[in-house]
Design an enzyme around this catalytic site. Structure first.
Site, PDB file in Angstrom:
ATOM      1  N   ASN A  49      44.727  44.675  40.009  1.00 49.17           N
ATOM      2  CA  ASN A  49      45.684  43.818  40.179  1.00 49.17           C
ATOM      3  C   ASN A  49      46.511  44.176  38.753  1.00 49.17           C
ATOM      4  OD1 ASN A  49      47.383  41.623  40.237  1.00 49.17           O
ATOM      5  ND2 ASN A  49      45.894  40.192  40.168  1.00 49.17           N
ATOM      6  N   LYS A  73      49.109  42.693  37.792  1.00 45.62           N
ATOM      7  CA  LYS A  73      49.846  41.215  37.630  1.00 45.62           C
ATOM      8  C   LYS A  73      51.167  41.462  36.912  1.00 45.62           C
ATOM      9  CE  LYS A  73      45.157  39.408  36.573  1.00 45.62           C
ATOM     10  NZ  LYS A  73      44.315  38.575  36.018  1.00 45.62           N
ATOM     11  N   HIS A 104      45.728  34.147  44.602  1.00 46.96           N
ATOM     12  CA  HIS A 104      45.274  34.387  43.330  1.00 46.96           C
ATOM     13  C   HIS A 104      45.200  33.044  42.446  1.00 46.96           C
ATOM     14  CE1 HIS A 104      44.527  36.249  39.257  1.00 46.96           C
ATOM     15  NE2 HIS A 104      44.076  36.820  39.809  1.00 46.96           N
ATOM     16  N   GLU A 153      45.911  32.376  39.453  1.00 50.15           N
ATOM     17  CA  GLU A 153      47.171  32.456  38.557  1.00 50.15           C
ATOM     18  C   GLU A 153      48.330  32.057  39.474  1.00 50.15           C
ATOM     19  OE1 GLU A 153      47.116  36.266  37.045  1.00 50.15           O
ATOM     20  OE2 GLU A 153      45.305  35.724  35.930  1.00 50.15           O
ATOM     21  N   GLU A 202      36.794  35.266  42.498  1.00 54.96           N
ATOM     22  CA  GLU A 202      37.294  35.360  41.339  1.00 54.96           C
ATOM     23  C   GLU A 202      36.873  34.230  40.388  1.00 54.96           C
ATOM     24  OE1 GLU A 202      40.069  39.051  40.640  1.00 54.96           O
ATOM     25  OE2 GLU A 202      41.282  36.940  40.935  1.00 54.96           O
ATOM     26  N   GLY A 208      39.992  37.672  32.916  1.00 56.62           N
ATOM     27  CA  GLY A 208      40.583  37.832  31.332  1.00 56.62           C
ATOM     28  C   GLY A 208      39.852  37.385  30.109  1.00 56.62           C
ATOM     29  N   SER A 227      36.733  40.150  34.947  1.00 57.23           N
ATOM     30  CA  SER A 227      36.254  40.991  33.802  1.00 57.23           C
ATOM     31  C   SER A 227      35.370  42.171  33.952  1.00 57.23           C
ATOM     32  CB  SER A 227      35.576  40.039  32.683  1.00 57.23           C
ATOM     33  OG  SER A 227      36.422  39.186  32.196  1.00 57.23           O
TER      34      SER A 227
HETATM   35  P1  13P Z   1      40.668  40.606  34.532  1.00 55.30           P
HETATM   36  O1  13P Z   1      39.786  42.032  35.235  1.00 55.30           O
HETATM   37  O2  13P Z   1      41.667  41.101  33.705  1.00 55.30           O
HETATM   38  O3  13P Z   1      39.613  39.876  34.290  1.00 55.30           O
HETATM   39  O4  13P Z   1      41.192  40.023  35.818  1.00 55.30           O
HETATM   40  C1  13P Z   1      40.741  39.601  36.958  1.00 55.30           C
HETATM   41  C2  13P Z   1      41.653  39.425  38.025  1.00 55.30           C
HETATM   42  O5  13P Z   1      42.538  38.311  37.959  1.00 55.30           O
HETATM   43  C3  13P Z   1      42.155  40.403  39.252  1.00 55.30           C
HETATM   44  O6  13P Z   1      43.089  39.604  40.088  1.00 55.30           O
END
Ligand code: 13P
Length: 249
Positions: free
Chosen positions: A9, A11, A96, A98, A166, A172, A212
């Site tokens: 992803n 983002k 997601h 976010e 997740e 992150g 992560s």
């Molecule tokens: P990270 O791997 O950067 O922690 O992000 C995970 C994520 O949100 C994937 O959709």
């Protein structure tokens, strides 16, 4: 019986100039690697079309990060599942954390989006996960069960639905749950899916872990029971890291 899926992803990262990374992934997706795992990258919608053209006939599939639930109409700035399919996407991430936070998306919104994705013949990657406060309060399993019941379409099948667990606090941050906590959650997700999907589908449905994931922890996470792949954020931006994670399957 479940072929692992390693999905990236991107983002809100990635311009046309960055598509060389996807081309490098396509180059590195050898036949041996493709036999072991399905590989998918979800870049921003603006570059899906170009990324698709760059990966035709390779082991990298291209997906999207969100879509509108409706097929078309007066929704300025939004993109439909049909448009993403038209651009070459074969999968769409929905729900997601976010999106749930930044755009106040609720489980019902996520379910409607997942239905739109499936209706378009694409794979819906449905994200769920608890916050830090919810885990500390001992509510992680209950929160994720509620999200699944609200977000996963009952008419979905293992062929068109993937669940991504997740934990919000692991995204992150460099933090991950213990292996025991991941395994417990994934087993519980499969159990919950049995009550949602048609008979036999939950056993075949892939459940990804995200939060992560990096080359250094991928092997131990991917080896856990009921972990059928990973949804990778930051570490999917570079071909070397993404391929190393895929190679850990
Ligand atoms: P990270 O791997 O950067 O922690 O992000 C995970 C994520 O949100 C994937 O959709």
């Amino acid at each position: 019986m479940r072929k692992p899926l390693i999905a990236g992803n991107w983002k809100m990262n990635g311009l046309r100039a960055d598509l060389g990374e996807i081309q490098a992934m396509a180059k590195g997706a050898t036949v041996a690697l493709r036999r072991k795992a399905d590989l998918l990258i979800c870049p921003p919608a603006t570059v899906i079309s170009k990324a698709t053209m760059n990966t035709i006939g390779t082991g990298i599939a291209i997906g999207a990060q969100d879509c509108h639930a409706k097929a078309s109409g007066a929704h300025t700035g939004d993109v439909s599942a049909a448009m993403l399919f038209d651009a070459g996407a074969t999968a769409v991430i929905v729900g997601h954390s976010e999106r749930r936070t930044d755009h106040a998306e609720k489980d019902a919104d996520v379910k409607a989006k997942a239905e739109a994705v499936i209706g378009q013949g694409m794979l819906a990657i449905i994200c769920v996960g608890e916050t830090r406060a919810e885990r500390e309060a001992g509510k992680a399993l209950a929160v994720v069960r509620r999200q699944l019941r609200g977000s996963v379409p009952a008419g979905g099948s293992a062929a068109d639905i993937v669940v991504a667990y997740e934990p919000v606090w692991a995204i992150g941050t460099g933090l991950t749950p213990t292996n025991a906590d991941i395994a417990e959650m994934h087993a519980d997700i499969r159990k919950t899916l049995k009550g949602i999907l048609a008979k036999g589908e939950a056993e075949k449905c892939r459940i990804l872990y995200g939060g992560s994931v990096k080359p250094s922890n991928a092997a131990e996470i991917l080896a856990l029971d009921d972990v059928d792949g990973a949804l990778v954020g930051g570490a999917s931006l570079k071909a070397a890291d993404f391929l190393a994670i895929a190679g850990a399957v």
